[in-house]
Scaffold this active site. Structure first.
Site, PDB file in Angstrom:
ATOM      1  N   THR A 197      -5.535  -3.385   9.523  1.00  0.00           N
ATOM      2  CA  THR A 197      -5.975  -4.624   9.775  1.00  0.00           C
ATOM      3  C   THR A 197      -6.316  -4.762  11.275  1.00  0.00           C
ATOM      4  OG1 THR A 197      -5.829  -7.039   9.763  1.00  0.00           O
ATOM      5  CG2 THR A 197      -3.920  -5.861  10.074  1.00  0.00           C
ATOM      6  N   ARG A 198      -7.450  -5.700  11.420  1.00  0.00           N
ATOM      7  CA  ARG A 198      -7.866  -5.730  13.000  1.00  0.00           C
ATOM      8  C   ARG A 198      -7.744  -7.597  13.001  1.00  0.00           C
ATOM      9  NH1 ARG A 198     -13.289  -6.856  11.054  1.00  0.00           N
ATOM     10  NH2 ARG A 198     -13.669  -8.240  13.042  1.00  0.00           N
ATOM     11  N   HIS A 202      -2.839 -13.705   7.713  1.00  0.00           N
ATOM     12  CA  HIS A 202      -2.242 -15.151   7.125  1.00  0.00           C
ATOM     13  C   HIS A 202      -1.624 -14.998   5.622  1.00  0.00           C
ATOM     14  CE1 HIS A 202      -4.318 -16.630  10.649  1.00  0.00           C
ATOM     15  NE2 HIS A 202      -5.402 -15.926  10.180  1.00  0.00           N
ATOM     16  N   HIS A 205      -3.081 -12.317   3.301  1.00  0.00           N
ATOM     17  CA  HIS A 205      -2.817 -11.103   3.655  1.00  0.00           C
ATOM     18  C   HIS A 205      -1.414 -10.605   3.395  1.00  0.00           C
ATOM     19  CE1 HIS A 205      -5.871 -12.582   6.665  1.00  0.00           C
ATOM     20  NE2 HIS A 205      -6.476 -11.221   6.183  1.00  0.00           N
ATOM     21  N   ARG A 291     -11.679  -6.041   0.250  1.00  0.00           N
ATOM     22  CA  ARG A 291     -13.029  -6.444   0.462  1.00  0.00           C
ATOM     23  C   ARG A 291     -13.659  -5.992   1.628  1.00  0.00           C
ATOM     24  NH1 ARG A 291     -16.567 -10.432   1.322  1.00  0.00           N
ATOM     25  NH2 ARG A 291     -17.842 -10.712  -0.163  1.00  0.00           N
TER      26      ARG A 291
END
Ligand code: PPS
Length: 570
Positions: A197-198, A202, A205, A291
């Site tokens: 992740t970047r 929340h 996730h 996605r």
């Protein structure tokens, strides 16, 4: 240099020299030309040296580069989707030959590695953009980097590692591939699913990663990128504090957090395959691809660069030879009636779904609006609110521009008094004359000197803005490009409001309060703006004021109303 074999992830390169090798290279290095690595090159170097980019043994040769561009493979056929090249300037490349060694240094001049040059070539950057990113479009951050920042010459060759780049931040959360594999072994983790992740994480996730781990019965590695992400992303310091909250939401002993010093390219499908290879090198057996993985957003036509599931498709194509299993995931949404998260494909008819997009989330942060508990954790929101306060608590710059005698200073002074009356933020006035006395006393009025003057003003104003204050700048600032650069510099720190004081030249000249126009007409003052020097009028200022029919008080009021409308005052 050695190859480490481990039950986790196969062969791992280690390009660091042993002690004796390091001593020898250091002794020889005084004769080597030195290249100061850019931030992106530093990130690449770290992962090359520690094996994160195994099987690469250095920056790519031209043959590997061409093969990666054309076939997504190295010249020997090994799957590899992203070019890892060392770009340098023409000037530096002059005089270099195949077989030469160069010292690669960090910004402080510390030698981190030696590159034994095997290839020197001038890439066709348009071709690279088309083949790797699917479009030669500057709206793509990596294409913009390629054309605007990367040097004209590429150097390829094997690396001899001296020492890793230093990181003073979050040291306890940084692991090399070998260290992470060792931890997995020690903890008895056999199956590990990695999440890339970047962004801040929340609830959606957390749900997604938890379900992915459950689904494949694996332990979970949250491995966020802290090298370079998409310009405009939330800084990694804030994000890591958020991840430290999130990690407490998983069952104890099942999940770990480790930071990845990767420079992302936002290359969508190719990047997803690359990420999977990197995670294999870090000892993971599974990798989540959601996605729009590593998506760069919209192109210059306003369309998405890649389809939402292109990345999953490309990883699937190479699944058999990747050596790490993809765990594909659909977008997660909140089902209101059931008060739970579910993949969008599992929502039943009639159920209402709630979602807050990234853009909407940023808007709410910016405006200090409510962020519901179903969307995120209160600790995460509180953390982000600290570094991203609403606009009425951010700093801003009011940047006046206009001819000499147009009324900039008068309005700026009136405005400053109003801000002082309102209270709240500290105010600094950077008037043209004040700046020329204190910051730019050695400068004249050539284009170069004027630009330097404005850049200095911009720098000081950006610092004031960053610290939550108000900077009022009132230079002539005649050149559009420099004003744009200042806007860019300040805009990332807080508000930037450009006010064009559009009093016509005839009026300024008729006023001639300092007697300068008369001197300019007589040729006594050279390069005088409007008379013997250009003024490029702003095309899209936040506000235009003509002092012929507007008093300073009225002008100051107009600016206050504009600031109110933009949300900077409340
Ligand atoms: S710039 O172009 O933005 O760097 O100029 P700035 O720092 O605002 O300085 C403008 C003030 O300097 C006086 N002055 C001149 N102005 C324009 N051209 C020439 N050649 C020149 N020489 C001196 C002038 O008083 C400007 O003050 P303001 O407040 O704008 O009238």
């Amino acid at each position: 240099m050695s190859d480490l074999i481990s039950p986790h992830g196969g062969q791992l390169k280690n390009l660091y020299l042993d002690e004796q090798g390091i001593a020898e290279e250091k002794a020889r290095a005084k004769h080597y030309p030195s290249w100061d690595l850019s931030h992106r090159q530093l990130c690449d170097l770290e992962l090359l040296l520690n094996g994160g980019f195994s099987p690469l043994e250095g920056f790519m040769s031209q043959a590997d580069y061409d093969a990666v561009l054309e076939n997504m493979r190295l010249a020997d056929g090994t799957l590899w989707t992203m070019p890892i090249t060392l770009d340098v300037s023409e000037t530096f490349a002059q005089g270099l030959d195949i077989g030469d060694n160069i010292a690669l240094r960090d910004p402080e001049g510390v030698m981190l590695a030696v590159l034994e040059i095997s290839d020197i070539w001038r890439p066709d950057k348009h071709r690279e953009a088309e083949l790797v990113f699917g479009a030669d479009d500057l709206a793509h951050p990596a294409v913009a980097y390629l054309h605007r920042q990367a040097g004209e010459v590429y150097l390829g060759g094997r690396l001899k590692g001296i020492e890793p780049p230093v990181h003073y931040d979050y040291r306890q959360l940084r692991d090399t591939p070998a260290e992470l594999r060792q931890k997995f072994n020690k903890w008895g983790w056999k199956k590990i699913v990695a999440f890339q992740t970047r962004n801040p994480m929340h609830r959606a996730h957390q749900e997604l990663t938890f379900r992915a781990a459950q689904q494949v019965e694996a332990n979970l590695l949250i491995q966020p990128v802290v090298g370079m992400t998409k310009p405009g992303d939330i800084d990694h310091y804030s994000r890591v504090r958020c991840y430290q909250h999130i990690i407490k939401q998983y069952p104890a002993q099942t999940t770990t957090l480790s930071l990845l010093p990767l420079a992302m390219r936002m290359g969508g499908p190719r990047e997803a395959v690359w990420h999977a290879i990197i995670r294999k090198n870090y000892g993971c057996t599974h990798f989540i691809v959601g996605r729009d993985h590593a998506g760069p957003g919209k192109n210059s036509q306003g369309e998405d660069f890649y389809g939402p599931y292109d990345a999953q498709e490309l990883v699937t194509r190479f699944q058999d030879e990747l050596g790490i299993q993809m765990v594909p995931f659909q977008a997660m949404v909140y089902v209101e009636e059931k008060a739970e998260y579910r993949p969008i494909t599992e929502v039943r008819e009639g159920e209402s779904v709630l979602n807050i997009s990234g853009t909407e989330f940023r808007r709410r942060l910016q405006e200090g609006l409510e962020i519901p508990d179903w969307f995120s954790y209160p600790e995460v929101v509180a953390e982000l609110r600290k570094t991203h306060p609403p606009r009425h608590r951010q700093g801003f710059t009011v940047f006046f521009t206009g001819l000499s005698g147009s009324g900039k200073s008068t309005i700026a002074n009136a405005l400053m008094v109003k801000f002082l009356e309102m209270g709240g933020r500290r105010v600094t006035l950077l008037d043209g004359d004040i700046v020329r006395k204190h910051l730019s006393s050695e400068l004249g009025f050539s284009r170069e000197h004027r630009n330097l003057n404005i850049e200095r003003i911009g720098y000081v104003a950006s610092e004031i803005t960053k610290h939550g204050g108000i900077a009022i700048c009132a230079p002539i600032a005649p050149y559009a490009a420099t004003r744009a650069a200042v806007r860019e510099m300040i805009g990332t720190q807080g508000g930037f409001i450009e006010v064009y004081v559009a009093t016509p030249l005839e009026v300024c000249e008729a006023r001639d309060r300092k007697g300068l126009y008369a001197k300019a007409r007589a040729g006594i003052i050279k390069e005088f703006t409007g008379i013997s020097d250009p003024y490029e009028a702003p095309e899209n200022p936040e506000l235009v004021i003509n002092t012929v029919d507007t008093s300073p008080d009225e002008a100051a009021q107009q600016i206050l109303l504009k600031l109110e409308q933009l949300g900077y005052i409340k």
